[in-house]
Structures are given as structure tokens and as C-alpha cells.
Design an enzyme around this catalytic site. Structure first.
Site, PDB file in Angstrom:
ATOM      1  N   GLN A 290     -15.198 -29.697  19.758  1.00 17.20           N
ATOM      2  CA  GLN A 290     -14.909 -30.889  18.955  1.00 17.20           C
ATOM      3  C   GLN A 290     -15.468 -32.176  19.558  1.00 17.20           C
ATOM      4  OE1 GLN A 290     -10.533 -29.602  18.555  1.00 17.20           O
ATOM      5  NE2 GLN A 290     -10.934 -30.622  16.609  1.00 17.20           N
TER       6      GLN A 290
ATOM      7  N   ARG B 125      -5.906 -33.042  28.816  1.00 17.13           N
ATOM      8  CA  ARG B 125      -6.113 -31.649  28.428  1.00 17.13           C
ATOM      9  C   ARG B 125      -7.470 -31.506  27.746  1.00 17.13           C
ATOM     10  NH1 ARG B 125      -4.017 -28.578  23.276  1.00 17.13           N
ATOM     11  NH2 ARG B 125      -4.745 -26.497  23.838  1.00 17.13           N
TER      12      ARG B 125
ATOM     13  N   HIS C 235     -10.512 -22.472  23.308  1.00 15.82           N
ATOM     14  CA  HIS C 235     -10.096 -23.239  22.122  1.00 15.82           C
ATOM     15  C   HIS C 235     -11.128 -23.008  21.015  1.00 15.82           C
ATOM     16  CE1 HIS C 235      -7.681 -27.006  20.766  1.00 15.82           C
ATOM     17  NE2 HIS C 235      -8.395 -26.635  19.720  1.00 15.82           N
TER      18      HIS C 235
ATOM     19  N   ASN D  49      -5.654 -21.331  22.931  1.00 15.52           N
ATOM     20  CA  ASN D  49      -5.064 -22.305  22.025  1.00 15.52           C
ATOM     21  C   ASN D  49      -4.847 -21.716  20.633  1.00 15.52           C
ATOM     22  OD1 ASN D  49      -4.424 -25.256  21.358  1.00 15.52           O
ATOM     23  ND2 ASN D  49      -5.948 -24.763  19.789  1.00 15.52           N
TER      24      ASN D  49
ATOM     25  N   ASN E 168       1.932 -26.765  20.032  1.00 15.83           N
ATOM     26  CA  ASN E 168       1.231 -27.750  19.209  1.00 15.83           C
ATOM     27  C   ASN E 168       2.009 -27.900  17.920  1.00 15.83           C
ATOM     28  OD1 ASN E 168      -0.713 -27.676  21.177  1.00 15.83           O
ATOM     29  ND2 ASN E 168      -2.290 -26.723  19.914  1.00 15.83           N
TER      30      ASN E 168
ATOM     31  N   TYR F 231       2.712 -30.383  14.386  1.00 14.87           N
ATOM     32  CA  TYR F 231       2.233 -31.498  13.570  1.00 14.87           C
ATOM     33  C   TYR F 231       3.135 -31.851  12.396  1.00 14.87           C
ATOM     34  CZ  TYR F 231      -2.186 -31.406  16.093  1.00 14.87           C
ATOM     35  OH  TYR F 231      -3.151 -31.479  17.078  1.00 14.87           O
TER      36      TYR F 231
ATOM     37  N   GLU G 278       0.008 -30.518  21.969  1.00 16.17           N
ATOM     38  CA  GLU G 278      -0.638 -31.346  20.938  1.00 16.17           C
ATOM     39  C   GLU G 278       0.411 -31.879  19.977  1.00 16.17           C
ATOM     40  OE1 GLU G 278      -3.788 -29.549  18.586  1.00 16.17           O
ATOM     41  OE2 GLU G 278      -4.677 -28.662  20.390  1.00 16.17           O
TER      42      GLU G 278
HETATM   43  C1  PNW Z   1      -4.823 -28.232  15.928  1.00 17.66           C
HETATM   44  N1  PNW Z   1      -0.652 -27.060  11.113  1.00 17.66           N
HETATM   45  O1  PNW Z   1      -4.618 -27.278  14.939  1.00 17.66           O
HETATM   46  C2  PNW Z   1      -6.020 -27.844  16.773  1.00 17.66           C
HETATM   47  O2  PNW Z   1      -5.622 -27.270  17.989  1.00 17.66           O
HETATM   48  C3  PNW Z   1      -6.985 -28.957  17.025  1.00 17.66           C
HETATM   49  O3  PNW Z   1      -8.218 -28.449  17.488  1.00 17.66           O
HETATM   50  C4  PNW Z   1      -7.154 -29.778  15.765  1.00 17.66           C
HETATM   51  O4  PNW Z   1      -8.170 -30.736  15.844  1.00 17.66           O
HETATM   52  C5  PNW Z   1      -5.822 -30.441  15.499  1.00 17.66           C
HETATM   53  O5  PNW Z   1      -4.803 -29.482  15.370  1.00 17.66           O
HETATM   54  C6  PNW Z   1      -5.796 -31.287  14.227  1.00 17.66           C
HETATM   55  O6  PNW Z   1      -6.006 -30.503  13.096  1.00 17.66           O
HETATM   56  C7  PNW Z   1      -3.594 -27.322  14.012  1.00 17.66           C
HETATM   57  O7  PNW Z   1      -0.352 -25.937  10.706  1.00 17.66           O
HETATM   58  C8  PNW Z   1      -2.891 -26.159  13.827  1.00 17.66           C
HETATM   59  O8  PNW Z   1      -0.121 -28.091  10.641  1.00 17.66           O
HETATM   60  C9  PNW Z   1      -1.892 -26.054  12.876  1.00 17.66           C
HETATM   61  C10 PNW Z   1      -1.616 -27.158  12.105  1.00 17.66           C
HETATM   62  C11 PNW Z   1      -2.294 -28.332  12.279  1.00 17.66           C
HETATM   63  C12 PNW Z   1      -3.297 -28.413  13.223  1.00 17.66           C
END
Ligand code: PNW
Length: 488
Positions: free
Chosen positions: A26, A84, A129, A173, A314, A316, A385
Site C-alpha cells: 500500500q 507497524r 500483509h 494480517n 483490526n 473498523y 488497526e
Molecule cells: C484493513 N471490515 O482491512 C486492512 O488491513 C488494511 O490494509 C486496509 O487498508 C484497511 O483495513 C482499510 O480498509 C479491513 O470488515 C478489514 O470492516 C475488514 C474491514 C475493514 C478493513
């Protein structure tokens, strides 16, 4: 259950560590520099450019390969305790195997690590990753059980090369995104789209590969290097829409992330029982000779169980779950969602970021942290994350609201006994957002993709995050305080 947000000044516990993250494909660019061979993202973006929204790729990305000194400067500006990043397998091992080590690639990571350590910023290194060497994909990638050896050989090389200075390791990851998105659907490379079958082969091999690398570190390197090593899982929170969806929401959680968490973090190990039962029953009804979910041998169960020093998380966003009677015919069969028999959605009134899936739902994070504490005997949870997407621009108040809200519930969970010593924001800077290309921005720093140096500029959120890290506290007055500072 919806947790109310608090608005008082709150301190983080002593020793709490703040960091930011990126991943090799990325940000690095330099896709064929100094002997690096192609990975699955190079291959896909070069052969099928418009599989990416803006038809762009990571050939140059943020040019992190050349601009890393500026990035370490940014880490210092933010006052980060750690940073990281991930290693590019085909940059270090261009044949994919340890027969040839690419000195130039190794030099690059040495330079980066040494530059960080000069300023006392600890490296947290993800070994994998998502950028699998293309050659390995041609041999089946994560569906080929030989990848357990391929990956663990590569991991050993990484420990040998960098283990004297890197004390925090993440093997892999987000298995879910590798397997479900890359092998089950077309939403990540290699876009295999073999749902309900390839994704489960991948899941098993990813877990065993991770565990083998863990045990190599534990036996061969930990005695001399100290250090911690674990796996990072992605997990959303899944909230039942109504009382009658409570059980279903739990099934969804077990399929979505219990698939990976249960084998590693539960007392019994192995895939979650509900997953084994449901997929076996569906497979039999569909005429398969055996379950589409592969079995672990009892040796493998033992090898994977407990193979992580921490729960790398991680997180979100949150989804609601409900049972829809009209599900029949809605999904392909066999398929992942057919196995679960549930529908997921996010109400339109939830505050939304730039990614279709991105909604700001901090109470969901609280519920997830509580569940991890209760189900897996309170493991240390490293938030590896958490972050928010916009379409760009330096005024990112929504990102500030999001980060503050999510940090707030981390403090709630800690107060209730969770062991959460690490928080990592995604991301230090804008970068190649996989299928979304450069259309979605996650950075505390904005990156100008028109400029040759990929000039980085701090967003408002960078100033707020810096103040959180400096004061080791969440203070509801920061926003106005920072605004005042910025305008003078
Ligand atoms: C991550 N979800 O993935 C990744 O590890 C990163 O490389 C990426 O850039 C970042 O999120 C932003 O998208 C995700 O299910 C995995 O909501 C799952 C989700 C979101 C992001």
C-alpha cells in the site's frame, strides 16, 4: 446494547503504547526495484488494471521505499511509541524461497528499522500483509498445504535478519480478508471466487502456517531475542437487529471471526463447533463427499491452539444481523452466506465515512472488546488497526470524532478489566486502498499523488492524535484547543 459515550478527561494507563500502521504494497512502491519480483497485487493490477476503482496501482504508491526518512520524521512529529509496517515477501526473497536473499531489499528494511530506532520508535513488523509472491499463487497460494513450509521458511528469514532489533512480530494480517475476499470472492487479489470451498482450505493453511512460524520464533529466537509474536484478525461487531436474532448474530460472529479466533484463542482450539456442524450438514445435503470445511488433525489443533502472545485486532465498524425468510435463492450455493443464513446491514442513519462499509459505531467496538475478554479468558488485545476513511482534504473532523469515540470505549473496556496495552491508528498516511485505489483516504497525513515526492501534509487529525499521545489522555477540549493553535 449501546454504550453511552463519556465526556470527561480520561487518562490512558501507564505503559499504554500508541502507534500508526501501513502495509508494504500500500505504501512502498518500487515494485520492481533492486531485484524485487512480482506479487499477486503487481500481477493483478498490471494485467487487469481496472479491477481497481481508479485503474491505478501500487507501482509507486507513497514511494515509501525512497521517502522513508520523511515518514520517520512524521512518526516523530506524532510522538509515536511504535510504528507497524509489513515486509514484502518477494522483495526479500525474489524466488519466494530462502535460496536467494535479496540484499538490496534487506538493506531497505534495515535502513528503515535503524532510522526508527535512532529516535526510539519501536518497529512492529507484520510478516505477511497480502502481497503473496505471484509464483506461489501459481502453485495454489494459500490453498496449497505446502504454503505452511513456504511461509514459515520466509518467517524464519525475517527473524534471522531483523530479530535482533524487532521485538514485536505479527505473522499474518487478517486471514478473513486473505481467504474470504481473495479466494471466496473477487474483492481482493487473487480474486479466485471459489466461495464456500477455497476460502476454507485457505483458512486452515493460514492458521497452520501462522502457528508454525509462531513456534519457530518461540523455540529458536525468543530465548535470545525476547520479543512477542501473534496473529492479527479483523473483526467487526455483529449486533442482533431484534431479540429473535440474538442466536443468529452469534453464528455470524463465529463464522466471520470465530473461524480464526477459536482455533487460536479458545481453550479447546479447532474451528468453532457451530461452523463445523453447519458446513458439514450443508455439504452432505449438497452432495459433497466430505465437509467443505477441512479438518485439522489433532496435532494441528494443538499446534494452533495458544499460538499467539496477544490477540491482534483490526476493528473498523459494526453491522446489524437479521434472519430473512426470503433468503433462498438470494445467495450462490455453496456459499459462505448460504452457510450462515443471515443478512447483514448498516442503518442509513449511522454516521458514514467514505468506504461503503465505514460507519462510526463506537459502542459496537465496546461490545466486541467485552466479548473477546469474556470468551477467550481476557487475552492481551493489541489494537493493530483502527481508523476512518474520507475522500481527502485536511479538515477531517469526522476522523477526529471517530478516533476519539473508539479510544473512549477502549478506556471503558480497560476500566472493566480488559487488557488492552496497544492502539494503532490506520493509517500514518494515505495509501493504496486495495480495490478502491487512491479514492479513499485513511491517513493522518494527506499524500499528494501529483507530486514526485508524494508530499505528505498533516491533517487536523494528526494534530489531535499528537496531543492525545503527548498527554496520554482523552480530553474533550482538544478540538477547540488545536483549532486555536492551528489558526495562529
Ligand atoms: C484493513 N471490515 O482491512 C486492512 O488491513 C488494511 O490494509 C486496509 O487498508 C484497511 O483495513 C482499510 O480498509 C479491513 O470488515 C478489514 O470492516 C475488514 C474491514 C475493514 C478493513
Amino acid at each position: 446494547t449501546v454504550k453511552e459515550a463519556r465526556h470527561d478527561v480520561r487518562k490512558f494507563p501507564d505503559g499504554f503504547q500508541f502507534g500508526a500502521a501501513t502495509a508494504s504494497y500500500q505504501v512502498e512502491g518500487a515494485w520492481d526495484a533492486d531485484g524485487k519480483s512480482p506479487n499477486i497485487w503487481d500481477h493483478m493490477t498490471h494485467n487487469d488494471p481496472c479491477s481497481i476503482d481508479d485503474c491505478k496501482n501500487g507501482d509507486i504508491a507513497d514511494d515509501f521505499y525512497n521517502q522513508y526518512k520523511r515518514d520517520v520524521e512524521m512518526m516523530r512529529e506524532l510522538g509515536l511509541d511504535f510504528y507497524r509496517f509489513s515486509l514484502s515477501w518477494s522483495r526479500i526473497l525474489p524466488t519466494s524461497f530462502p535460496d536467494k536473499i535479496n540484499e538490496a531489499g534487506v538493506q531497505y528494511y534495515n535502513n528503515l528499522i535503524n532510522e526508527m530506532l535512532k529516535y526510539n520508535i519501536q518497529p512492529m513488523v507484520t510478516i505477511y500483509h497480502w502481497d503473496l509472491p505471484q509464483k506461489l499463487q501459481e502453485m495454489g497460494g494459500w490453498t496449497n498445504p505446502h504454503i505452511v513450509d513456504w511461509f514459515s521458511d520466509y518467517a524464519r528469514v525475517a527473524f534471522e535478519l531483523f530479530g535482533d532489533r524487532v521485538k514485536n512480530w505479527i505473522t499474518i494480517n487478517e486471514p478473513r480478508e486473505i481467504c474470504y475476499q481473495g479466494y471466496g470472492t473477487v474483492t481482493k487479489a487473487p480474486k479466485l471466487n471459489i466461495q464456500g470451498v477455497a476460502e476454507y482450505m485457505c483458512a486452515k493453511n493460514v492458521l497452520v502456517a501462522h502457528a508454525k512460524a509462531y513456534h519457530i520464533y518461540d523455540k529458536e529466537f525468543r530465548p535470545t531475542h525476547g520479543g512477542t509474536i501473534g496473529i492479527t484478525l479483523s473483526a467487526l461487531w455483529y449486533e442482533p437487529e431484534t431479540e429473535s436474532d440474538v442466536e443468529l448474530a452469534e453464528v455470524v460472529r463465529q463464522f466471520e471471526w470465530g473461524q480464526y479466533a477459536h482455533p487460536v484463542f479458545s481453550k479447546t482450539g479447532d474451528f468453532p463447533p457451530v461452523m463445523k456442524e453447519k458446513i458439514a450438514a450443508k455439504s452432505a445435503a449438497q452432495g459433497f463427499k466430505r465437509s467443505r470445511l477441512p479438518e485439522f488433525t489433532s496435532e494441528e489443533v494443538e499446534m494452533v491452539r495458544g499460538s499467539s502472545d496477544f490477540f491482534g485486532l483490526n476493528h473498523y465498524t459494526t453491522n446489524l444481523v437479521y434472519k430473512n425468510e426470503s433468503l433462498e435463492g438470494y445467495y450462490d450455493v455453496p456459499s459462505y452466506y448460504d452457510n450462515i443464513e443471515a443478512k447483514l446491514y448498516q442503518p442509513s442513519h449511522w454516521s458514514a465515512g467514505a468506504s461503503v462499509w465505514m460507519k462510526d459505531v463506537p459502542w459496537g467496538f465496546y461490545n466486541l472488546l467485552t466479548k473477546i475478554r469474556e470468551d477467550y479468558d481476557n487475552p492481551p488485545v493489541f489494537i493493530t488497526e483502527n481508523g476512518y476513511s474520507t475522500r481527502g482534504g485536511l479538515d477531517d473532523d469526522d476522523r477526529i470524532t471517530y478516533i476519539r469515540g473508539y479510544l473512549n470505549v477502549i478506556l471503558d473496556a480497560i476500566e472493566e478489566g480488559s487488557d488492552i496495552p496497544v492502539y494503532t491508528v490506520w493509517s500514518l498516511m494515505d495509501n493504496f486502498e486495495w480495490m478502491r485505489g487512491y479514492t479513499e483516504r485513511f491517513g493522518l497525513y494527506e499524500v499528494d499523488y501529483e507530486s514526485p515526492q508524494r508530499t505528505r501534509t498533516p491533517r487536523k487529525s494528526a494534530f489531535v492524535f499528537k496531543e492525545i499521545v503527548r498527554s496520554r489522555a482523552l480530553d474533550p477540549h482538544y478540538d477547540t484547543f488545536i483549532l486555536a493553535l492551528l489558526s495562529c
